[in-house]
Design a protein around this motif. Structure first.
Motif, PDB file in Angstrom:
ATOM      1  N   SER A   1       0.829  -1.205   0.000  1.00  0.00           N
ATOM      2  CA  SER A   1       0.000   0.000   0.000  1.00  0.00           C
ATOM      3  C   SER A   1       0.862   1.253   0.000  1.00  0.00           C
ATOM      4  O   SER A   1       0.552   2.244  -0.664  1.00  0.00           O
ATOM      5  CB  SER A   1      -0.921   0.008   1.227  1.00  0.00           C
TER       6      SER A   1
ATOM      7  N   ASP B   1       0.165   5.169   0.578  1.00  0.00           N
ATOM      8  CA  ASP B   1      -0.564   5.239   1.839  1.00  0.00           C
ATOM      9  C   ASP B   1       0.405   5.421   3.011  1.00  0.00           C
ATOM     10  O   ASP B   1       1.473   4.810   3.051  1.00  0.00           O
ATOM     11  CB  ASP B   1      -1.393   3.973   2.063  1.00  0.00           C
TER      12      ASP B   1
ATOM     13  N   LEU C   1      -4.869  -5.656  -2.882  1.00  0.00           N
ATOM     14  CA  LEU C   1      -4.675  -4.316  -3.421  1.00  0.00           C
ATOM     15  C   LEU C   1      -5.424  -4.141  -4.743  1.00  0.00           C
ATOM     16  O   LEU C   1      -5.955  -3.072  -5.031  1.00  0.00           O
ATOM     17  CB  LEU C   1      -3.191  -4.031  -3.610  1.00  0.00           C
TER      18      LEU C   1
ATOM     19  N   HIS D   1      -6.284   7.809   1.993  1.00  0.00           N
ATOM     20  CA  HIS D   1      -6.620   6.382   1.956  1.00  0.00           C
ATOM     21  C   HIS D   1      -7.971   6.134   2.600  1.00  0.00           C
ATOM     22  O   HIS D   1      -8.796   5.391   2.072  1.00  0.00           O
ATOM     23  CB  HIS D   1      -5.557   5.578   2.680  1.00  0.00           C
TER      24      HIS D   1
END
Length: 323
Positions: free
Chosen positions: A122, A128, A178, A307
Motif C-alpha cells: 500500500s 498510503d 490491493l 486512503h
C-alpha cells in the motif's frame, strides 16, 4: 463533514471490521480442511471442485447482476481474469500444495505475513501512510503470532517445501487485496465475486484434467463431500464476499490487521475439530495478538487521510450498486 456523514462513515468502518473478522474466521477452517484432505484429494482437484461449489453457490443471486452489467464486465474482463487467476486459482492451489508438506500452524504464521505485505505494498504502490500505530501494532501482533505458532521454540520454523509454497501464496493474496481496491464502481460486489470465480474455474479446468489423467481421481466419501462444501460455499463464496466488502470499506491495510487473528482462530478450530491441544505458550500469545490488532486499528482523531476517504467512497458505491 456533517454529523450524518460522520455517522455513516463510522458505520461503514465498523461494518468493514466485521466483514474482515468473519472472513478470517471462515478462512481458519480452510487451513484445517486443507490439512485434513491432503491425503484424500490432490491439490488441483481440490481447488477445482472448490471453485465448482463456489460458482454453484454464488450463481443464484449473482447471475442477474452479472448479466445486467455485462457491458462493464466485457470492459473490465482483464481485471476479472487477473483477480480470478491470482486471488483464487493460483492462491488456492499453492495453499493446498503447502498443506502436503507443512503444518497448519506454519501455514497460519506465513498467512498472516500478508498483513505486513499489504502495508508495504500500500505504501509502495499507492503512497498510503503507515502511521506509528499501524507499525507498532503490526510488530506486537506479529510477535504474538510467532509465540503462538512456534510454542516458544524457533525450531518449529524449520524450512519445508510447503513453507515456500505458502509464502508465495501469501504474497499473491496481498497483491490480490490491493487489486480489489481498484475495482471500478461500475461493477457490483456480486458481479466481481461471480466473475472472478468463474474465471478461476475456467483457468483451473485444463490443470484439473491434466492432474486427473496423470494421477486419477479421488475416493468420494461423506467427509470429503462435507469438506468440499465448506471450502467451496463458505471459504470461497462467503469469505471472499466478506473480504472484498471489508477491503472496500476500510482498505487492505486495516483489513490486513484483522487477518492477524488467523492463527488464533486456527488454533481454536484445531482444538474443536482435530482435538489438538492449545498449550500454555499459545494461550500466552493471544493477548499479544489482540493488543497488536487493537493498536494497529487505532487512528488519530484528525481528519481522515486520502486512503480513508478512498475506502469510504469504495464502500459507499458498492452499497449503492447492490441495492
Amino acid at each position: 463533514m456533517r454529523p450524518g456523514s460522520r455517522a455513516a462513515a463510522r458505520e461503514g468502518r465498523y461494518g468493514g471490521f466485521f466483514f474482515a473478522l468473519l472472513a478470517t474466521v471462515i478462512w481458519s477452517g480452510n487451513l484445517i480442511a486443507a490439512r485434513g484432505l491432503r491425503d484424500s484429494v490432490p491439490p488441483t482437484s481440490l481447488a477445482f471442485w472448490r471453485c465448482v461449489v463456489a460458482v454453484a453457490a454464488i450463481a443464484p443471486w449473482a447471475v442477474r447482476s452479472f448479466v445486467a452489467e455485462r457491458s462493464h464486465v466485457r470492459a473490465h474482463a482483464r481485471l476479472l481474469v487477473l483477480l480470478g487467476f491470482l486471488g483464487i486459482a493460483a492462491y488456492t492451489v499453492m495453499v493446498y500444495l503447502a498443506a502436503h508438506t507443512t503444518t497448519a500452524t506454519n501455514m497460519s504464521l506465513l498467512a498472516v505475513t500478508a498483513s505486513v505485505l499489504m502495508l508495504l505494498l500500500s505504501r509502495i504502490l499507492h503512497g498510503d501512510r503507515l502511521g506509528r500505530y499501524r507499525v507498532a501494532g503490526s510488530a506486537i501482533a506479529l510477535a504474538g503470532v510467532v509465540v503462538l505458532v512456534t510454542r516458544g521454540s524457533l525450531s518449529e520454523l524449520t524450512p519445508r517445501p510447503g513453507d515456500l509454497w505458502m509464502l508465495g501464496a501469501t504474497l499473491i493474496f496481498a497483491y490480490y487485496s490491493l487489486l480489489v481496491r481498484g475495482v471500478p464502481k461500475s461493477l457490483s460486489g456480486t458481479t466481481v465475486l461471480f466473475g472472478t470465480f468463474a474465471c478461476a474455474l475456467a483457468l483451473l479446468l485444463p490443470c484439473y484434467l491434466t492432474e486427473l489423467a496423470l494421477s486419477g481421481g479421488f475416493h468420494v466419501t461423506l467427509p470429503v463431500l462435507a469438506s468440499l462444501g465448506y471450502v467451496g460455499a463458505m471459504s470461497s463464496g462467503m469469505a471472499y464476499f466478506c473480504w472484498n466488502r471489508a477491503v472496500g470499506r476500510i482498505g487492505p491495510a486495516q483489513a490486513g490487521l484483522i487477518y492477524y487473528l488467523l492463527p488464533l482462530f486456527t488454533a481454536l478450530s484445531g482444538l474443536w475439530l482435530l482435538d489438538e491441544p492449545i498449550l500454555a505458550q499459545q494461550v500466552a500469545s493471544m493477548p499479544l495478538i489482540v493488543a497488536g490488532v487493537a493498536l494497529g486499528l487505532r487512528t488519530p482523531s484528525t481528519a481522515p487521510g486520502h486512503h480513508q476517504k478512498h475506502a469510504s467512497d469504495v464502500g459507499a458505491r458498492e452499497e449503492g450498486a447492490e441495492r
